[in-house]
Every structure is written in C-alpha cells, then in structure tokens.
Write a protein that holds these residues in place. Sequence first.
Motif, PDB file in Angstrom:
ATOM      1  N   ALA A  81      47.669 -18.835  27.628  1.00  0.00           N
ATOM      2  CA  ALA A  81      47.757 -17.434  28.063  1.00  0.00           C
ATOM      3  C   ALA A  81      47.743 -17.319  29.583  1.00  0.00           C
ATOM      4  CB  ALA A  81      46.605 -16.635  27.468  1.00  0.00           C
ATOM      5  N   GLY A  82      46.998 -18.183  30.256  1.00  0.00           N
ATOM      6  CA  GLY A  82      46.905 -18.084  31.713  1.00  0.00           C
ATOM      7  C   GLY A  82      46.099 -16.875  32.136  1.00  0.00           C
ATOM      8  N   PRO A  83      46.171 -16.516  33.416  1.00  0.00           N
ATOM      9  CA  PRO A  83      45.385 -15.382  33.918  1.00  0.00           C
ATOM     10  C   PRO A  83      45.877 -14.068  33.310  1.00  0.00           C
ATOM     11  CG  PRO A  83      46.895 -16.193  35.594  1.00  0.00           C
ATOM     12  CD  PRO A  83      47.004 -17.145  34.450  1.00  0.00           C
ATOM     13  N   ARG A  84      44.941 -13.146  33.096  1.00  0.00           N
ATOM     14  CA  ARG A  84      45.283 -11.877  32.416  1.00  0.00           C
ATOM     15  C   ARG A  84      45.748 -10.815  33.411  1.00  0.00           C
ATOM     16  NH1 ARG A  84      44.807 -13.013  26.681  1.00  0.00           N
ATOM     17  NH2 ARG A  84      43.391 -14.760  26.625  1.00  0.00           N
ATOM     18  N   GLY A  85      45.882 -11.190  34.689  1.00  0.00           N
ATOM     19  CA  GLY A  85      46.198 -10.204  35.718  1.00  0.00           C
ATOM     20  C   GLY A  85      47.482  -9.438  35.457  1.00  0.00           C
ATOM     21  N   SER A  86      47.495  -8.188  35.955  1.00  0.00           N
ATOM     22  CA  SER A  86      48.671  -7.339  35.745  1.00  0.00           C
ATOM     23  C   SER A  86      49.606  -7.428  36.945  1.00  0.00           C
ATOM     24  CB  SER A  86      48.223  -5.903  35.521  1.00  0.00           C
ATOM     25  OG  SER A  86      47.332  -5.544  36.527  1.00  0.00           O
ATOM     26  N   PRO A  91      50.266 -14.420  40.740  1.00  0.00           N
ATOM     27  CA  PRO A  91      49.606 -15.579  40.130  1.00  0.00           C
ATOM     28  C   PRO A  91      49.520 -16.722  41.138  1.00  0.00           C
ATOM     29  CG  PRO A  91      51.863 -15.379  39.329  1.00  0.00           C
ATOM     30  CD  PRO A  91      51.626 -14.202  40.231  1.00  0.00           C
ATOM     31  N   GLY A  92      48.438 -17.502  41.052  1.00  0.00           N
ATOM     32  CA  GLY A  92      48.331 -18.696  41.887  1.00  0.00           C
ATOM     33  C   GLY A  92      49.330 -19.745  41.411  1.00  0.00           C
ATOM     34  N   GLY A  93      49.658 -20.650  42.318  1.00  0.00           N
ATOM     35  CA  GLY A  93      50.656 -21.670  41.997  1.00  0.00           C
ATOM     36  C   GLY A  93      50.260 -22.556  40.834  1.00  0.00           C
ATOM     37  N   THR A 139      55.108  -2.131  27.384  1.00  0.00           N
ATOM     38  CA  THR A 139      54.463  -0.864  27.767  1.00  0.00           C
ATOM     39  C   THR A 139      53.249  -1.101  28.660  1.00  0.00           C
ATOM     40  OG1 THR A 139      53.155  -0.959  25.756  1.00  0.00           O
ATOM     41  CG2 THR A 139      55.155   0.387  25.666  1.00  0.00           C
ATOM     42  N   SER A 140      52.926  -2.375  28.918  1.00  0.00           N
ATOM     43  CA  SER A 140      51.778  -2.708  29.758  1.00  0.00           C
ATOM     44  C   SER A 140      52.176  -3.891  30.627  1.00  0.00           C
ATOM     45  CB  SER A 140      50.596  -3.101  28.853  1.00  0.00           C
ATOM     46  OG  SER A 140      49.700  -3.956  29.532  1.00  0.00           O
ATOM     47  N   THR A 141      51.505  -4.051  31.757  1.00  0.00           N
ATOM     48  CA  THR A 141      51.841  -5.190  32.612  1.00  0.00           C
ATOM     49  C   THR A 141      50.751  -6.266  32.570  1.00  0.00           C
ATOM     50  OG1 THR A 141      50.812  -4.442  34.676  1.00  0.00           O
ATOM     51  CG2 THR A 141      53.018  -3.576  34.159  1.00  0.00           C
ATOM     52  N   ALA A 142      49.703  -6.052  31.768  1.00  0.00           N
ATOM     53  CA  ALA A 142      48.625  -7.051  31.686  1.00  0.00           C
ATOM     54  C   ALA A 142      49.203  -8.406  31.310  1.00  0.00           C
ATOM     55  CB  ALA A 142      47.599  -6.610  30.652  1.00  0.00           C
ATOM     56  N   SER A 143      48.645  -9.464  31.856  1.00  0.00           N
ATOM     57  CA  SER A 143      49.106 -10.833  31.575  1.00  0.00           C
ATOM     58  C   SER A 143      50.591 -10.982  31.900  1.00  0.00           C
ATOM     59  CB  SER A 143      48.855 -11.205  30.096  1.00  0.00           C
ATOM     60  OG  SER A 143      47.496 -11.173  29.801  1.00  0.00           O
ATOM     61  N   TRP A 144      50.992 -10.532  33.053  1.00  0.00           N
ATOM     62  CA  TRP A 144      52.446 -10.521  33.338  1.00  0.00           C
ATOM     63  C   TRP A 144      53.017 -11.908  33.466  1.00  0.00           C
ATOM     64  CZ3 TRP A 144      54.915  -9.183  38.655  1.00  0.00           C
ATOM     65  CH2 TRP A 144      54.177  -9.733  39.707  1.00  0.00           C
ATOM     66  N   LEU A 145      52.185 -12.879  33.836  1.00  0.00           N
ATOM     67  CA  LEU A 145      52.690 -14.256  33.888  1.00  0.00           C
ATOM     68  C   LEU A 145      53.022 -14.755  32.478  1.00  0.00           C
ATOM     69  CD1 LEU A 145      53.286 -16.966  35.204  1.00  0.00           C
ATOM     70  CD2 LEU A 145      50.815 -17.412  35.282  1.00  0.00           C
ATOM     71  N   TYR A 146      52.097 -14.503  31.548  1.00  0.00           N
ATOM     72  CA  TYR A 146      52.332 -14.886  30.147  1.00  0.00           C
ATOM     73  C   TYR A 146      53.568 -14.165  29.599  1.00  0.00           C
ATOM     74  CZ  TYR A 146      51.209 -15.311  25.103  1.00  0.00           C
ATOM     75  OH  TYR A 146      51.243 -15.562  23.744  1.00  0.00           O
ATOM     76  N   ARG A 147      53.683 -12.879  29.898  1.00  0.00           N
ATOM     77  CA  ARG A 147      54.862 -12.113  29.433  1.00  0.00           C
ATOM     78  C   ARG A 147      56.154 -12.759  29.935  1.00  0.00           C
ATOM     79  NH1 ARG A 147      53.476  -7.010  27.499  1.00  0.00           N
ATOM     80  NH2 ARG A 147      51.335  -6.441  27.946  1.00  0.00           N
ATOM     81  N   ALA A 148      56.144 -13.098  31.244  1.00  0.00           N
ATOM     82  CA  ALA A 148      57.352 -13.704  31.831  1.00  0.00           C
ATOM     83  C   ALA A 148      57.657 -15.043  31.156  1.00  0.00           C
ATOM     84  CB  ALA A 148      57.160 -13.900  33.328  1.00  0.00           C
TER      85      ALA A 148
END
Length: 224
Positions: A81-86, A91-93, A139-148
């Motif tokens: 999942a990685g970081p949950r940040g929106s 995200p860090g490298g 509809t949400s940007t939470a965990s945007w790294l995981y989404r990508a």
Amino acid sequence: MATVLILGASRGIGMEFARQYAAEGHRIIATHRKPEAGETLRALGAKPIVLDMLDEGAVVEFGETMASETIDIAIINAGVAGPRGSALRAPGGLDFDAVMHTNVRAPMQLIPALSPALIAARGKLAVVSSKMGSVSLMTSTASWLYRASKAALNSALKAASLELGPQGVTCIAFHPGWVRTDMGGGSADIDVQSSVSGMRRILAAANDSSNGKFINYNGEQLSW
Ligand SMILES: NC(=O)c1ccc[n+]([C@@H]2O[C@H](COP(=O)([O-])OP(=O)(O)OC[C@H]3O[C@@H](n4cnc5c(N)ncnc54)[C@H](OP(=O)(O)O)[C@@H]3O)[C@@H](O)[C@H]2O)c1
C-alpha cells in the motif's frame, strides 16, 4: 487438475487463493518471502518458491524457471500500500520505488516471462489490482501513490490482454473488494474467503469475452 501459480501467497488474499485451489486438488506453485510462509504453503500441498518482487534479478530468474511449465491460471497478487498520503503530499523516493517496483515493475517483468506457459495452456492471467486504481471512479486522493501504481498495473494488464487474448489467454484485472487482511484492516467490508471464492468463480467462468476486463470480486464490471 489445473496448475495454478500464485505470486505473493504468504498471507492474506494470496494465501487464501492457495488454500482454496489446494482444497480442490489442483497443483499449486506459490511464491513467498519468509520461511514460515513456505512451511504453511507446503503443508497445504503447494510447491513453495522464494521470490521477492523487489529483487529484479530474482524475478527474471523465476520467469526463466517457468518457461518450461504449462500454467492454467497465474495470479499476480503481491502488492504493497505504501504511504497513505493524499495528493499534494509528495511521496519520498524510497516509498515511490518500493510501491512502483512491487506493484508495477514486477508484474511487467512477470507477464512476458509467464506468457509462453500461459499460451501453452490457453490459460488465464489475473492481476489483483484495486478499484483505487480506477481513474474514472476516483472520488478521493488518499493513498495517491498506491492509486497511481494500480492504475499503471491496470494499463499493463490491458496491454497484455491485447497481445495474449488472440493467443488464447484470458487476462483479467481484479478488484478483490475491501478485504479484512493486514492491508485491508479489521474494519474492511468482507472476509478473505468471500473475496477469493468470488474471484475464483469469475476465473472459472472466464472466456474470450472476459479478456481485458476490470472485474470486482462479485462479478460487477468496473470502468478503468
Ligand atoms: N485487502 C484489501 O482490501 C485490498 C483491496 C484492494 C486490493 N488489494 C490488493 O490485493 C493484493 C493482496 O493484498 P492483501 O490484502 O492480501 O495484503 P497483505 O495481507 O498485506 O498481503 C500482501 C502480500 O503481498 C506480498 N508482498 C508484498 N511485497 C512483496 C514483495 N516485495 N515480494 C513478494 N511478495 C510481496 C506479501 O508478502 P510478505 O508476507 O512476504 O510481505 C503478502 O503475501 C494486493 O495486491 C493489494 O494491493 C487488497
């Protein structure tokens, strides 16, 4: 008896795939990282193989060992999942590399490597993706790294379906539901048995018309 390959079978959804297919007497090849998971998989009747998706060389080597196999079902399940940040939180490298290498690079290495074995069986290839990878349903940007990462995985699966579909292989991207696993957490919607039995039902019924589709564990077709 089918040969079923499960990548990332140490726990959660992957382990449950191994358990359910083994219970039906299929031949299971299951990858894991930790020795304890290998023991549990062996006890189920699976052939455990150590594979870290972050180890590019090991993934290549594993692919080569599969070249002489005939695989009826391959399930690329391992994911982080990685970081949950929106969005707006960069995200860090290291996080970026870990998530993208596990969720995208390894599947993109494995799909070509497994293709001969899948073509030989006119088999089925599934990636365990996520609805969070759908751009149109976002509809949400939470965990945007995981989404990508899951959007990229979906793109890779769709591309594979265009190559492999005409060669008799059915390729599906799954959303497993929001599942009570280490990743999904205790308040998730469904248990792992329901998620996996749903996806197995879809795989069993899958045919040419399922190729290149994004499908929820309950059979609902999702938009990319
Ligand atoms: N649970 C949910 O609600 C949910 C929803 C949507 C999609 N998904 C997707 O479903 C898949 C399985 O998730 P889960 O819920 O079962 O998660 P989990 O319980 O956290 O299990 C993750 C699995 O991925 C493996 N894995 C992670 N990094 C790996 C690496 N570098 N090399 C090899 N294996 C690695 C883990 O192995 P180790 O034990 O060795 O770490 C474990 O087997 C993932 O792709 C996830 O994105 C889950």
